[in-house]
Design an enzyme around this catalytic site. Structure first.
Site, PDB file in Angstrom:
ATOM      1  N   GLU A  90      -6.430  -9.485  -4.720  1.00 44.42           N
ATOM      2  CA  GLU A  90      -7.332  -9.112  -3.739  1.00 44.42           C
ATOM      3  C   GLU A  90      -8.231  -9.402  -4.035  1.00 44.42           C
ATOM      4  O   GLU A  90      -9.247  -8.321  -4.603  1.00 44.42           O
ATOM      5  CB  GLU A  90      -6.923  -7.994  -2.600  1.00 44.42           C
ATOM      6  CG  GLU A  90      -5.244  -7.726  -3.024  1.00 44.42           C
ATOM      7  CD  GLU A  90      -5.128  -5.981  -1.894  1.00 44.42           C
ATOM      8  OE1 GLU A  90      -6.089  -5.697  -0.465  1.00 44.42           O
ATOM      9  OE2 GLU A  90      -4.570  -5.157  -2.515  1.00 44.42           O
ATOM     10  N   CYS A 103     -16.056  -8.855  -1.802  1.00 49.00           N
ATOM     11  CA  CYS A 103     -15.774  -7.420  -2.152  1.00 49.00           C
ATOM     12  C   CYS A 103     -14.409  -8.131  -3.275  1.00 49.00           C
ATOM     13  O   CYS A 103     -13.907  -8.776  -2.818  1.00 49.00           O
ATOM     14  CB  CYS A 103     -15.136  -6.720  -1.780  1.00 49.00           C
ATOM     15  SG  CYS A 103     -14.099  -5.630  -2.031  1.00 49.00           S
ATOM     16  N   CYS A 110      -4.472   0.730 -10.515  1.00 44.74           N
ATOM     17  CA  CYS A 110      -5.470   1.608 -11.246  1.00 44.74           C
ATOM     18  C   CYS A 110      -4.744   2.318 -11.443  1.00 44.74           C
ATOM     19  O   CYS A 110      -3.420   3.192 -11.401  1.00 44.74           O
ATOM     20  CB  CYS A 110      -5.789   1.784  -9.742  1.00 44.74           C
ATOM     21  SG  CYS A 110      -8.093   2.537  -9.965  1.00 44.74           S
ATOM     22  N   CYS A 114      -6.024   8.156  -7.019  1.00 49.17           N
ATOM     23  CA  CYS A 114      -6.300   9.169  -5.704  1.00 49.17           C
ATOM     24  C   CYS A 114      -5.490   8.901  -4.986  1.00 49.17           C
ATOM     25  O   CYS A 114      -4.870   7.714  -4.265  1.00 49.17           O
ATOM     26  CB  CYS A 114      -7.663   8.812  -5.561  1.00 49.17           C
ATOM     27  SG  CYS A 114      -8.784   8.333  -6.683  1.00 49.17           S
ATOM     28  N   CYS A 117      -4.927   6.370  -1.075  1.00 43.66           N
ATOM     29  CA  CYS A 117      -5.381   4.885  -1.866  1.00 43.66           C
ATOM     30  C   CYS A 117      -4.150   4.569  -2.678  1.00 43.66           C
ATOM     31  O   CYS A 117      -3.238   4.847  -3.192  1.00 43.66           O
ATOM     32  CB  CYS A 117      -6.785   4.816  -2.764  1.00 43.66           C
ATOM     33  SG  CYS A 117      -7.040   3.160  -4.157  1.00 43.66           S
ATOM     34  N   HIS A 217     -16.086  11.816  -1.734  1.00 38.53           N
ATOM     35  CA  HIS A 217     -14.842  12.166  -0.712  1.00 38.53           C
ATOM     36  C   HIS A 217     -14.073  13.649  -0.450  1.00 38.53           C
ATOM     37  O   HIS A 217     -13.882  14.190   0.030  1.00 38.53           O
ATOM     38  CB  HIS A 217     -14.002  11.489  -1.307  1.00 38.53           C
ATOM     39  CG  HIS A 217     -13.981   9.777  -1.037  1.00 38.53           C
ATOM     40  ND1 HIS A 217     -13.844   8.955  -0.672  1.00 38.53           N
ATOM     41  CD2 HIS A 217     -13.336   9.252  -2.792  1.00 38.53           C
ATOM     42  CE1 HIS A 217     -13.880   8.078  -0.826  1.00 38.53           C
ATOM     43  NE2 HIS A 217     -13.392   8.376  -2.145  1.00 38.53           N
ATOM     44  N   CYS A 334      -8.291  -1.424  -0.495  1.00 38.91           N
ATOM     45  CA  CYS A 334      -7.627   0.146  -0.974  1.00 38.91           C
ATOM     46  C   CYS A 334      -6.196  -0.694  -1.100  1.00 38.91           C
ATOM     47  O   CYS A 334      -5.230  -0.286  -1.079  1.00 38.91           O
ATOM     48  CB  CYS A 334      -7.245   0.817   0.079  1.00 38.91           C
ATOM     49  SG  CYS A 334      -8.679   1.183   1.620  1.00 38.91           S
TER      50      CYS A 334
HETATM   51  N1  SAH Z   1     -12.575   2.849  -8.208  1.00 37.44           N
HETATM   52  C1  SAH Z   1     -13.613   2.555  -7.644  1.00 37.44           C
HETATM   53  C2  SAH Z   1     -13.538   1.233  -6.647  1.00 37.44           C
HETATM   54  C3  SAH Z   1     -12.163   0.941  -5.518  1.00 37.44           C
HETATM   55  S1  SAH Z   1     -12.054   1.528  -4.322  1.00 37.44           S
HETATM   56  C4  SAH Z   1     -13.989   3.836  -6.511  1.00 37.44           C
HETATM   57  O1  SAH Z   1     -13.233   4.894  -6.457  1.00 37.44           O
HETATM   58  O2  SAH Z   1     -14.774   3.857  -6.059  1.00 37.44           O
HETATM   59  C5  SAH Z   1     -12.915   1.322  -3.130  1.00 37.44           C
HETATM   60  C6  SAH Z   1     -13.113   2.662  -1.334  1.00 37.44           C
HETATM   61  O3  SAH Z   1     -12.637   2.429  -1.367  1.00 37.44           O
HETATM   62  C7  SAH Z   1     -13.530   3.793  -2.609  1.00 37.44           C
HETATM   63  O4  SAH Z   1     -14.708   4.802  -2.266  1.00 37.44           O
HETATM   64  C8  SAH Z   1     -12.521   4.399  -2.175  1.00 37.44           C
HETATM   65  O5  SAH Z   1     -11.979   5.695  -2.830  1.00 37.44           O
HETATM   66  C9  SAH Z   1     -12.226   4.311  -1.098  1.00 37.44           C
HETATM   67  N2  SAH Z   1     -10.637   4.032   0.308  1.00 37.44           N
HETATM   68  C10 SAH Z   1      -9.249   4.556  -0.475  1.00 37.44           C
HETATM   69  N3  SAH Z   1      -8.553   4.390  -0.357  1.00 37.44           N
HETATM   70  C11 SAH Z   1      -8.685   4.494   0.538  1.00 37.44           C
HETATM   71  C12 SAH Z   1      -8.656   4.995   2.387  1.00 37.44           C
HETATM   72  N4  SAH Z   1      -6.627   4.977   2.014  1.00 37.44           N
HETATM   73  N5  SAH Z   1      -9.167   4.365   3.262  1.00 37.44           N
HETATM   74  C13 SAH Z   1     -10.063   4.700   3.092  1.00 37.44           C
HETATM   75  N6  SAH Z   1     -10.855   3.913   2.168  1.00 37.44           N
HETATM   76  C14 SAH Z   1     -10.318   4.140   0.697  1.00 37.44           C
END
Ligand code: SAH
Length: 343
Positions: A90, A103, A110, A114, A117, A217, A334
Protein backbone atom coordinates in the site's frame (compact mmCIF):
# COMPACT_ATOMS: atom_id res chain seq x y z
CA UNK A 1 19.72 -8.93 -13.50
CA UNK A 2 20.21 -5.40 -12.27
CA UNK A 3 17.18 -3.24 -11.43
CA UNK A 4 18.05 0.16 -12.86
CA UNK A 5 15.50 1.80 -10.55
CA UNK A 6 17.51 0.56 -7.59
CA UNK A 7 20.57 2.62 -8.49
CA UNK A 8 21.69 6.10 -7.45
CA UNK A 9 22.98 8.45 -10.16
CA UNK A 10 26.62 7.70 -9.30
CA UNK A 11 25.93 3.94 -9.36
CA UNK A 12 24.29 4.24 -12.78
CA UNK A 13 27.35 6.16 -13.99
CA UNK A 14 29.67 3.38 -12.77
CA UNK A 15 27.37 0.82 -14.33
CA UNK A 16 27.72 2.60 -17.68
CA UNK A 17 31.50 2.79 -17.31
CA UNK A 18 31.54 -0.96 -16.62
CA UNK A 19 29.78 -1.36 -19.99
CA UNK A 20 32.45 0.83 -21.62
CA UNK A 21 30.01 3.68 -22.06
CA UNK A 22 30.53 7.34 -21.21
CA UNK A 23 29.40 7.99 -17.63
CA UNK A 24 26.85 10.66 -18.65
CA UNK A 25 24.73 7.84 -20.04
CA UNK A 26 24.03 6.99 -16.41
CA UNK A 27 22.55 10.45 -15.86
CA UNK A 28 20.45 10.12 -18.98
CA UNK A 29 19.03 6.81 -17.75
CA UNK A 30 18.39 8.21 -14.25
CA UNK A 31 16.42 11.11 -15.63
CA UNK A 32 14.44 8.88 -17.99
CA UNK A 33 13.42 6.71 -15.06
CA UNK A 34 12.86 9.29 -12.34
CA UNK A 35 11.85 12.41 -14.27
CA UNK A 36 10.13 11.04 -17.34
CA UNK A 37 8.84 7.99 -15.44
CA UNK A 38 9.83 5.62 -18.21
CA UNK A 39 9.86 1.89 -17.43
CA UNK A 40 11.53 0.42 -20.50
CA UNK A 41 14.93 0.92 -22.08
CA UNK A 42 13.26 1.07 -25.51
CA UNK A 43 11.78 4.45 -24.68
CA UNK A 44 15.18 5.99 -23.88
CA UNK A 45 15.53 7.45 -27.32
CA UNK A 46 18.77 9.36 -26.71
CA UNK A 47 20.65 6.13 -25.98
CA UNK A 48 22.29 4.24 -28.84
CA UNK A 49 20.18 1.33 -30.03
CA UNK A 50 22.95 -1.16 -29.27
CA UNK A 51 23.15 0.05 -25.65
CA UNK A 52 19.37 -0.23 -25.24
CA UNK A 53 19.59 -3.76 -26.61
CA UNK A 54 22.41 -4.69 -24.21
CA UNK A 55 20.58 -3.17 -21.23
CA UNK A 56 17.50 -5.25 -21.99
CA UNK A 57 19.64 -8.36 -21.68
CA UNK A 58 21.27 -7.52 -18.36
CA UNK A 59 18.89 -5.18 -16.56
CA UNK A 60 15.26 -4.32 -15.96
CA UNK A 61 13.26 -1.47 -14.45
CA UNK A 62 10.89 -2.30 -11.57
CA UNK A 63 7.33 -1.23 -12.10
CA UNK A 64 4.63 -1.86 -9.54
CA UNK A 65 1.27 -2.73 -10.93
CA UNK A 66 -1.49 -0.36 -9.75
CA UNK A 67 -4.33 -2.70 -8.73
CA UNK A 68 -6.65 -0.06 -7.36
CA UNK A 69 -6.95 3.56 -6.33
CA UNK A 70 -9.28 4.10 -3.44
CA UNK A 71 -10.31 7.74 -3.22
CA UNK A 72 -11.23 9.27 0.09
CA UNK A 73 -12.10 12.76 1.19
CA UNK A 74 -9.93 15.83 0.74
CA UNK A 75 -7.68 14.44 -1.95
CA UNK A 76 -6.56 11.31 -0.11
CA UNK A 77 -5.99 8.34 -2.38
CA UNK A 78 -4.96 4.90 -1.25
CA UNK A 79 -3.02 2.84 -3.77
CA UNK A 80 -3.00 -0.92 -3.76
CA UNK A 81 0.14 -1.93 -5.63
CA UNK A 82 1.35 -5.33 -6.71
CA UNK A 83 4.98 -6.45 -6.78
CA UNK A 84 6.54 -8.75 -9.41
CA UNK A 85 6.03 -11.72 -7.06
CA UNK A 86 2.31 -10.91 -6.66
CA UNK A 87 2.48 -9.43 -3.19
CA UNK A 88 0.22 -6.52 -2.37
CA UNK A 89 1.58 -3.31 -0.86
CA UNK A 90 0.00 0.00 0.00
CA UNK A 91 0.94 3.60 -0.55
CA UNK A 92 -1.13 6.67 0.21
CA UNK A 93 -1.30 10.04 -1.49
CA UNK A 94 -2.35 12.93 0.68
CA UNK A 95 -2.93 16.56 -0.20
CA UNK A 96 -2.08 19.17 2.36
CA UNK A 97 -1.81 22.92 1.94
CA UNK A 98 1.95 22.47 1.51
CA UNK A 99 1.68 20.02 -1.37
CA UNK A 100 1.34 16.36 -2.11
CA UNK A 101 2.67 13.82 0.36
CA UNK A 102 3.40 10.21 -0.52
CA UNK A 103 3.22 7.75 2.37
CA UNK A 104 5.28 4.69 1.45
CA UNK A 105 5.60 1.10 2.67
CA UNK A 106 9.07 -0.30 3.28
CA UNK A 107 8.30 -3.98 3.84
CA UNK A 108 5.70 -6.54 2.84
CA UNK A 109 4.13 -7.24 6.21
CA UNK A 110 6.00 -6.39 9.41
CA UNK A 111 7.90 -8.21 12.17
CA UNK A 112 7.20 -5.70 14.93
CA UNK A 113 3.79 -7.08 15.94
CA UNK A 114 2.42 -3.93 17.61
CA UNK A 115 -0.86 -5.08 19.08
CA UNK A 116 -3.06 -2.32 17.60
CA UNK A 117 -1.62 -2.39 14.07
CA UNK A 118 -2.92 -4.35 11.09
CA UNK A 119 0.45 -4.47 9.33
CA UNK A 120 1.83 -7.19 11.56
CA UNK A 121 -1.30 -9.35 11.58
CA UNK A 122 -0.29 -11.46 8.59
CA UNK A 123 3.34 -11.62 9.70
CA UNK A 124 6.38 -10.65 7.67
CA UNK A 125 6.82 -11.61 4.03
CA UNK A 126 9.92 -9.79 2.77
CA UNK A 127 11.76 -6.50 2.55
CA UNK A 128 11.07 -4.14 -0.32
CA UNK A 129 14.04 -3.07 -2.44
CA UNK A 130 14.97 0.59 -2.77
CA UNK A 131 13.65 0.46 -6.34
CA UNK A 132 10.28 -0.82 -5.18
CA UNK A 133 9.99 1.82 -2.46
CA UNK A 134 10.92 4.53 -4.97
CA UNK A 135 8.39 3.18 -7.45
CA UNK A 136 5.56 3.65 -4.95
CA UNK A 137 6.32 7.37 -5.15
CA UNK A 138 6.72 7.25 -8.93
CA UNK A 139 3.30 5.60 -9.37
CA UNK A 140 1.82 8.48 -7.38
CA UNK A 141 3.88 11.03 -9.31
CA UNK A 142 2.60 9.58 -12.58
CA UNK A 143 -0.98 10.29 -11.52
CA UNK A 144 -0.39 13.80 -10.22
CA UNK A 145 1.66 14.77 -13.27
CA UNK A 146 -1.68 14.70 -15.09
CA UNK A 147 -2.78 17.77 -13.14
CA UNK A 148 0.59 19.49 -13.14
CA UNK A 149 1.48 18.65 -9.54
CA UNK A 150 4.50 17.04 -7.89
CA UNK A 151 5.07 14.77 -4.95
CA UNK A 152 6.74 17.20 -2.54
CA UNK A 153 6.87 15.25 0.73
CA UNK A 154 7.73 11.66 1.57
CA UNK A 155 6.77 9.84 4.77
CA UNK A 156 7.91 6.29 5.49
CA UNK A 157 4.77 5.50 7.47
CA UNK A 158 3.17 2.77 5.41
CA UNK A 159 3.48 -0.93 6.14
CA UNK A 160 6.77 -2.10 7.63
CA UNK A 161 9.51 -0.81 9.87
CA UNK A 162 11.95 1.31 7.81
CA UNK A 163 14.82 0.89 10.28
CA UNK A 164 14.40 -2.90 10.06
CA UNK A 165 14.99 -2.58 6.30
CA UNK A 166 17.61 0.09 6.78
CA UNK A 167 19.77 0.26 3.65
CA UNK A 168 16.99 0.01 1.04
CA UNK A 169 14.82 2.53 2.91
CA UNK A 170 17.59 5.13 3.21
CA UNK A 171 18.76 4.49 -0.32
CA UNK A 172 15.21 5.07 -1.57
CA UNK A 173 15.24 8.47 0.16
CA UNK A 174 18.56 9.34 -1.48
CA UNK A 175 17.21 8.36 -4.90
CA UNK A 176 14.05 10.44 -4.33
CA UNK A 177 16.28 13.36 -3.31
CA UNK A 178 18.50 13.28 -6.41
CA UNK A 179 18.23 16.51 -8.42
CA UNK A 180 17.88 14.76 -11.76
CA UNK A 181 14.86 12.85 -10.43
CA UNK A 182 12.02 13.99 -8.18
CA UNK A 183 14.51 16.18 -6.27
CA UNK A 184 12.60 16.11 -2.99
CA UNK A 185 14.45 17.86 -0.16
CA UNK A 186 15.46 15.68 2.81
CA UNK A 187 13.77 18.22 5.05
CA UNK A 188 10.51 17.18 3.47
CA UNK A 189 11.01 13.52 4.30
CA UNK A 190 10.02 11.69 7.49
CA UNK A 191 11.24 8.34 8.75
CA UNK A 192 8.83 6.78 11.24
CA UNK A 193 10.04 4.08 13.62
CA UNK A 194 8.60 1.97 16.40
CA UNK A 195 11.88 2.52 18.24
CA UNK A 196 14.83 0.56 16.89
CA UNK A 197 17.48 2.41 18.87
CA UNK A 198 20.58 1.27 16.88
CA UNK A 199 18.83 2.33 13.66
CA UNK A 200 18.07 5.78 15.09
CA UNK A 201 21.70 6.24 16.09
CA UNK A 202 22.84 5.15 12.66
CA UNK A 203 20.36 7.47 10.92
CA UNK A 204 21.78 10.37 12.94
CA UNK A 205 25.13 9.82 11.19
CA UNK A 206 23.83 9.71 7.62
CA UNK A 207 23.98 13.49 7.14
CA UNK A 208 20.54 13.54 5.64
CA UNK A 209 18.36 15.98 7.62
CA UNK A 210 15.13 13.98 7.55
CA UNK A 211 12.51 14.32 10.27
CA UNK A 212 12.51 11.44 12.72
CA UNK A 213 9.12 10.35 13.93
CA UNK A 214 8.99 8.00 16.90
CA UNK A 215 5.90 5.88 17.44
CA UNK A 216 5.76 6.16 21.21
CA UNK A 217 2.12 5.38 22.06
CA UNK A 218 2.71 5.10 25.80
CA UNK A 219 4.39 7.15 28.53
CA UNK A 220 5.65 4.20 30.63
CA UNK A 221 7.41 0.91 29.89
CA UNK A 222 4.56 -1.03 31.52
CA UNK A 223 1.95 0.29 29.12
CA UNK A 224 4.28 0.35 26.12
CA UNK A 225 5.24 -3.29 26.58
CA UNK A 226 1.61 -4.37 26.32
CA UNK A 227 1.30 -2.55 23.00
CA UNK A 228 4.71 -2.87 21.39
CA UNK A 229 6.95 -5.94 21.81
CA UNK A 230 9.96 -3.84 20.69
CA UNK A 231 9.85 -2.10 24.06
CA UNK A 232 11.24 -5.26 25.65
CA UNK A 233 14.40 -4.78 23.57
CA UNK A 234 14.71 -0.99 23.90
CA UNK A 235 13.16 0.77 26.87
CA UNK A 236 11.63 4.24 26.83
CA UNK A 237 14.73 5.71 28.52
CA UNK A 238 16.97 4.29 25.78
CA UNK A 239 14.57 5.60 23.16
CA UNK A 240 14.52 9.09 24.67
CA UNK A 241 18.33 9.14 24.75
CA UNK A 242 18.46 8.13 21.09
CA UNK A 243 15.89 10.83 20.21
CA UNK A 244 17.93 13.47 22.04
CA UNK A 245 21.07 12.32 20.23
CA UNK A 246 19.29 12.50 16.87
CA UNK A 247 18.17 16.04 17.61
CA UNK A 248 21.63 17.16 18.70
CA UNK A 249 23.41 15.57 15.79
CA UNK A 250 21.00 16.70 13.03
CA UNK A 251 19.46 19.84 14.50
CA UNK A 252 16.06 18.41 13.56
CA UNK A 253 13.17 18.25 15.96
CA UNK A 254 11.76 14.81 16.65
CA UNK A 255 8.06 14.06 16.37
CA UNK A 256 6.36 11.64 18.74
CA UNK A 257 3.35 9.72 17.48
CA UNK A 258 0.82 8.71 20.07
CA UNK A 259 -2.17 6.59 19.03
CA UNK A 260 -4.92 7.18 21.58
CA UNK A 261 -6.58 3.92 22.57
CA UNK A 262 -9.64 3.96 24.81
CA UNK A 263 -8.91 2.92 28.41
CA UNK A 264 -5.38 1.81 27.51
CA UNK A 265 -3.26 4.95 27.21
CA UNK A 266 -5.73 7.85 27.08
CA UNK A 267 -6.25 8.96 30.71
CA UNK A 268 -5.32 12.36 32.14
CA UNK A 269 -2.68 10.57 34.17
CA UNK A 270 -1.10 9.15 31.01
CA UNK A 271 -1.13 12.67 29.53
CA UNK A 272 0.71 14.07 32.59
CA UNK A 273 3.25 11.25 32.43
CA UNK A 274 3.77 11.96 28.73
CA UNK A 275 4.24 15.66 29.41
CA UNK A 276 6.89 14.84 32.04
CA UNK A 277 8.65 12.45 29.70
CA UNK A 278 8.80 14.91 26.81
CA UNK A 279 9.54 18.11 28.72
CA UNK A 280 13.28 17.78 28.04
CA UNK A 281 12.86 16.63 24.45
CA UNK A 282 11.44 19.79 22.81
CA UNK A 283 9.63 17.40 20.51
CA UNK A 284 6.25 17.68 18.96
CA UNK A 285 3.41 15.24 19.75
CA UNK A 286 1.07 13.98 17.08
CA UNK A 287 -2.02 12.44 18.64
CA UNK A 288 -3.70 9.87 16.40
CA UNK A 289 -7.11 8.72 17.55
CA UNK A 290 -6.87 4.96 17.01
CA UNK A 291 -7.97 3.63 13.68
CA UNK A 292 -9.76 0.49 14.92
CA UNK A 293 -8.82 -2.66 13.03
CA UNK A 294 -11.00 -5.73 12.45
CA UNK A 295 -8.59 -8.11 14.17
CA UNK A 296 -8.51 -6.37 17.57
CA UNK A 297 -11.13 -4.90 19.87
CA UNK A 298 -9.26 -1.74 20.77
CA UNK A 299 -11.42 1.36 20.46
CA UNK A 300 -10.82 5.01 19.84
CA UNK A 301 -11.48 7.39 22.75
CA UNK A 302 -14.36 9.85 22.74
CA UNK A 303 -13.71 13.35 21.40
CA UNK A 304 -14.00 14.72 24.93
CA UNK A 305 -11.22 12.38 26.08
CA UNK A 306 -9.02 13.28 23.11
CA UNK A 307 -9.47 16.99 23.83
CA UNK A 308 -8.73 16.57 27.52
CA UNK A 309 -5.54 14.61 26.76
CA UNK A 310 -4.38 17.20 24.27
CA UNK A 311 -5.17 20.11 26.64
CA UNK A 312 -2.93 18.66 29.35
CA UNK A 313 -0.02 18.56 26.90
CA UNK A 314 -0.74 22.11 25.74
CA UNK A 315 -0.80 23.36 29.28
CA UNK A 316 2.60 21.75 29.83
CA UNK A 317 3.85 23.69 26.77
CA UNK A 318 4.34 20.54 24.70
CA UNK A 319 3.49 21.28 21.07
CA UNK A 320 0.65 18.96 20.09
CA UNK A 321 -1.55 18.31 17.07
CA UNK A 322 -4.40 15.87 16.63
CA UNK A 323 -4.07 14.12 13.32
CA UNK A 324 -6.93 14.54 10.92
CA UNK A 325 -8.21 11.08 10.15
CA UNK A 326 -7.63 11.36 6.45
CA UNK A 327 -7.22 7.63 6.28
CA UNK A 328 -10.38 6.35 7.88
CA UNK A 329 -12.64 6.45 4.84
CA UNK A 330 -10.08 4.83 2.57
CA UNK A 331 -8.80 2.25 5.05
CA UNK A 332 -5.58 4.19 4.91
CA UNK A 333 -2.60 3.67 7.17
CA UNK A 334 -2.05 0.54 9.13
CA UNK A 335 -2.27 -2.13 6.46
CA UNK A 336 -6.00 -2.43 6.32
CA UNK A 337 -6.47 -2.34 2.58
CA UNK A 338 -3.79 -4.94 2.03
CA UNK A 339 -5.41 -7.23 4.61
CA UNK A 340 -8.70 -7.02 2.78
CA UNK A 341 -6.99 -7.88 -0.50
CA UNK A 342 -5.04 -10.82 0.92
CA UNK A 343 -7.96 -12.45 2.62
N1 SAH B 1 6.93 0.92 11.64
C1 SAH B 1 6.91 2.35 11.62
C2 SAH B 1 6.12 2.96 10.48
C3 SAH B 1 4.79 2.36 10.10
S1 SAH B 1 3.36 2.63 11.09
C4 SAH B 1 6.43 2.87 12.95
O1 SAH B 1 6.07 2.10 13.80
O2 SAH B 1 6.48 4.09 13.14
C5 SAH B 1 2.90 4.29 10.92
C6 SAH B 1 2.20 4.82 12.16
O3 SAH B 1 0.85 4.33 12.26
C7 SAH B 1 2.89 4.41 13.45
O4 SAH B 1 2.95 5.50 14.33
C8 SAH B 1 1.95 3.34 13.95
O5 SAH B 1 2.14 3.09 15.30
C9 SAH B 1 0.61 3.90 13.58
N2 SAH B 1 -0.50 2.95 13.62
C10 SAH B 1 -0.46 1.64 13.36
N3 SAH B 1 -1.68 1.08 13.53
C11 SAH B 1 -2.50 2.08 13.90
C12 SAH B 1 -3.89 2.14 14.22
N4 SAH B 1 -4.66 1.06 14.18
N5 SAH B 1 -4.40 3.35 14.55
C13 SAH B 1 -3.61 4.46 14.57
N6 SAH B 1 -2.31 4.45 14.28
C14 SAH B 1 -1.75 3.28 13.96
Amino acid sequence: MEDAKNLLPNELRSFMVSLEQPSYRGDQIFSWIHKHLVCSFDEMTNLPLTLRQRLKEIAYITRLNVRSRNEGKKGTVKYLLETYDKNAIEAVRMEYQYGITACLSTQIGCKMACSFCASGVGGFVRNLSAGEIVDEALRIQEDVTAFGANVGNIVLMGTGEPLDNYEPSIKALRILNAKSGLGISFRRMTVSTCGLVPGILRLAEEEIPVTLSISLHAPTDDVRETLMPINRRYSIVQLMDAAAYYRERTGRRVTFEYALIRDINDSDRHACQLADLLREQSGHVNLIPLNPIDEKDYMRPTTIRINSFSKILQEASIPVTVRRNLGLDVNAACGQLRRRYCR
